[in-house]
Scaffold this motif. Structure first.
Motif, PDB file in Angstrom:
ATOM      1  N   LYS A  47      31.136  97.412  39.762  1.00 19.39           N
ATOM      2  CA  LYS A  47      30.384  96.165  39.819  1.00 19.39           C
ATOM      3  C   LYS A  47      30.667  95.472  41.151  1.00 19.39           C
ATOM      4  O   LYS A  47      31.815  95.126  41.451  1.00 19.39           O
ATOM      5  N   TYR A  61      25.271  96.855  40.328  1.00 14.60           N
ATOM      6  CA  TYR A  61      26.037  97.871  39.606  1.00 14.60           C
ATOM      7  C   TYR A  61      25.711  99.236  40.197  1.00 14.60           C
ATOM      8  O   TYR A  61      24.535  99.596  40.346  1.00 14.60           O
ATOM      9  N   LEU A  77      24.051  93.839  29.184  1.00 13.35           N
ATOM     10  CA  LEU A  77      24.497  93.136  30.393  1.00 13.35           C
ATOM     11  C   LEU A  77      25.786  92.370  30.150  1.00 13.35           C
ATOM     12  O   LEU A  77      26.617  92.231  31.050  1.00 13.35           O
ATOM     13  N   GLU A  78      25.984  91.882  28.939  1.00 14.21           N
ATOM     14  CA  GLU A  78      27.240  91.195  28.633  1.00 14.21           C
ATOM     15  C   GLU A  78      28.425  92.154  28.748  1.00 14.21           C
ATOM     16  O   GLU A  78      29.502  91.782  29.221  1.00 14.21           O
ATOM     17  N   PHE A  84      18.325  88.972  34.182  1.00 16.72           N
ATOM     18  CA  PHE A  84      19.539  89.366  34.893  1.00 16.72           C
ATOM     19  C   PHE A  84      19.795  88.337  35.998  1.00 16.72           C
ATOM     20  O   PHE A  84      19.498  88.579  37.164  1.00 16.72           O
ATOM     21  N   ASN A 143      28.948  92.841  32.452  1.00 15.47           N
ATOM     22  CA  ASN A 143      29.532  91.677  33.116  1.00 15.47           C
ATOM     23  C   ASN A 143      31.043  91.585  32.896  1.00 15.47           C
ATOM     24  O   ASN A 143      31.736  90.860  33.614  1.00 15.47           O
ATOM     25  N   SER A 144      31.547  92.306  31.895  1.00 14.90           N
ATOM     26  CA  SER A 144      32.993  92.280  31.628  1.00 14.90           C
ATOM     27  C   SER A 144      33.756  93.183  32.596  1.00 14.90           C
ATOM     28  O   SER A 144      34.996  93.134  32.642  1.00 14.90           O
ATOM     29  N   THR A 186      29.218  92.399  44.067  1.00 12.60           N
ATOM     30  CA  THR A 186      28.395  91.207  44.259  1.00 12.60           C
ATOM     31  C   THR A 186      28.211  90.990  45.758  1.00 12.60           C
ATOM     32  O   THR A 186      29.101  91.333  46.554  1.00 12.60           O
ATOM     33  N   PRO A 223      24.211  90.315  41.609  1.00 13.53           N
ATOM     34  CA  PRO A 223      24.950  91.424  40.991  1.00 13.53           C
ATOM     35  C   PRO A 223      24.412  92.779  41.443  1.00 13.53           C
ATOM     36  O   PRO A 223      23.221  92.940  41.698  1.00 13.53           O
ATOM     37  N   GLU A 264      25.089  85.574  39.727  1.00 17.15           N
ATOM     38  CA  GLU A 264      26.437  85.255  39.290  1.00 17.15           C
ATOM     39  C   GLU A 264      26.629  83.735  39.327  1.00 17.15           C
ATOM     40  O   GLU A 264      25.847  83.012  39.938  1.00 17.15           O
ATOM     41  N   THR A 265      27.676  83.244  38.684  1.00 11.10           N
ATOM     42  CA  THR A 265      27.911  81.799  38.636  1.00 11.10           C
ATOM     43  C   THR A 265      28.138  81.195  40.023  1.00 11.10           C
ATOM     44  O   THR A 265      27.889  80.014  40.243  1.00 11.10           O
ATOM     45  N   LYS A 320      34.723  92.796  39.011  1.00  9.26           N
ATOM     46  CA  LYS A 320      33.772  92.788  40.114  1.00  9.26           C
ATOM     47  C   LYS A 320      34.468  92.656  41.457  1.00  9.26           C
ATOM     48  O   LYS A 320      35.581  92.134  41.559  1.00  9.26           O
TER      49      LYS A 320
END
Length: 374
Positions: free
Chosen positions: A360, A307, A214-215, A296, A218-219, A362, A305, A299-300, A222
């Protein structure tokens, strides 16, 4: 004994016997009726007994410690003889000294596991088993190929540019831990603790692998969307058609809840059930993979999320050896503290391979769904 009390006790005994007969005969309706009558009789008997106890002026209550302590057996004998419930009362499990000590406690040592979802993302990405801890692979860059130029008879053929390439390097990381377990615990527990720990270690590995995968995901760049149509656009335009056959949709529980409750104008749900597996859902014909919010998260900014694409082409796990589980009761600190130490080691690295294989997105709970015209 009070005459009325004697009559009620006799009637209660008859009702109890009749209820037992009804139960044995399978007459549930009669049994329930008799049980209700028995409860009413019990209440009436208790009221009379309490009244008799209050009116009994001949009793001298000695408040010394010795006289306050009375065993349940003595209380039962007095109750059988007089029909009166005294201070100690009959044998009952609610009070330890009056019978509670006779009731075995339900102490279970079996390790019950809470049912939780441990979906491994490793099953959706590409996995390469390697034999050395570091290395690299060469990939052709995904720039658009240009067509050949038209040539004329006896004309000079134009030169063309060749392909360009890039390296994808990996460096295996080592993850591990040691869990000491008391040997006294292993010897004294009737449960197979080591079998439980073996499953626990596998869960730890799944959580570790998911975190690293997931890291990497996440890169990816998005894009925030506000309409369901933008998911279709991602599939139809953003993704290369070559990825569509193996495209999956991945989100978390909260995001899935939003998608799973969307309906169109005809009150039809957006997500469709898989006929052969009713607990699974598809979005525009693509499988929806749902991960727990704990693994999972949102998001901040609080959005969910999503995908969309072919994870097998987008992410690769470079795995060195298999999961290693080794135990000892003599090495390290195990001998001096009389423990059984189990060491868990897993070695792998996760890299993005083709970032164009996955989009990706959101979205929020206000995601709009298109409705049919008319």
């Amino acid at each position: 004994m009070n005459k009325k009390l004697r009559e009620l006790l006799q009637l209660k005994a008859e009702k109890v016997e009749a209820a037992e007969t009804a139960i044995n005969n399978g007459d549930k309706e009669l049994a329930n009726s008799l049980v209700a009558e028995i409860k009413n009789l019990t209440t009436e008997i208790d009221n009379i007994q309490n009244l008799i106890s209050l009116k009994d002026d001949d009793k001298v209550v000695d408040m010394t410690v010795e006289n306050k302590v009375e065993t349940g057996v003595q209380a039962l004998q007095r109750y059988i003889k007089t029909g009166v419930v005294d201070a100690a009362g009959p044998l009952k499990e609610s009070e330890n000294e009056n019978g509670g000590y006779l009731v075995p406690k339900d102490v279970q040592t079996k390790i019950n596991e809470y049912r939780r979802s441990f979906i491994s993302l490793k099953g959706y990405v590409d996995v390469r088993n390697v034999v050395v801890p570091s290395g690299s692979e060469v990939y052709e860059k995904t720039s658009q190929l240009v067509p050949l130029t038209n040539m004329t008879e006896l004309g000079e053929i134009a030169e063309m540019d060749g392909s360009t390439f890039e390296n994808i390097s990996y460096q295996v990381k080592n993850y591990g831990g040691i869990l000491p377990v008391s040997r006294f615990l292993l010897q004294d527990t009737p449960e197979n603790l080591l079998a439980y720990l073996a499953k626990w270690f596998v869960k730890k590995q799944v959580v570790t692998e998911n975190k690293e995968i997931l890291e990497v995901l996440n890169s990816f760049t998005k894009k925030a969307i506000t309409k369901v149509d933008e998911i279709k656009t991602a599939m139809n335009i953003t993704l290369d058609p070559g990825f569509l056959d193996n495209t999956k949709v991945i989100t978390n529980q909260s995001g899935f809840d939003v998608l799973d409750t969307l309906k169109d104008k005809n009150n039809k749900y957006l997500l469709q059930e898989v006929v052969t597996e009713p607990t699974k859902r598809t979005l525009f014909g693509k499988e929806v993979v749902v991960l727990p919010d704990t693994q999972f998260p949102k998001e901040t900014d609080g959005s969910f999320p999503l995908y969309v694409g072919d994870l097998h082409e987008a992410v690769r796990v470079y795995s060195l050896n298999t999961l290693e589980i080794l135990s000892t009761d003599v090495g390290g600190k195990a001998f001096t503290r009389n423990s059984y130490d189990t060491r868990l080691i897993t070695r792998f690295d996760v890299k993005a391979v083709d970032k164009e294989a996955v989009v990706k997105l959101t979205f929020t709970k206000d995601l709009a769904v298109a409705v049919p015209l008319g």
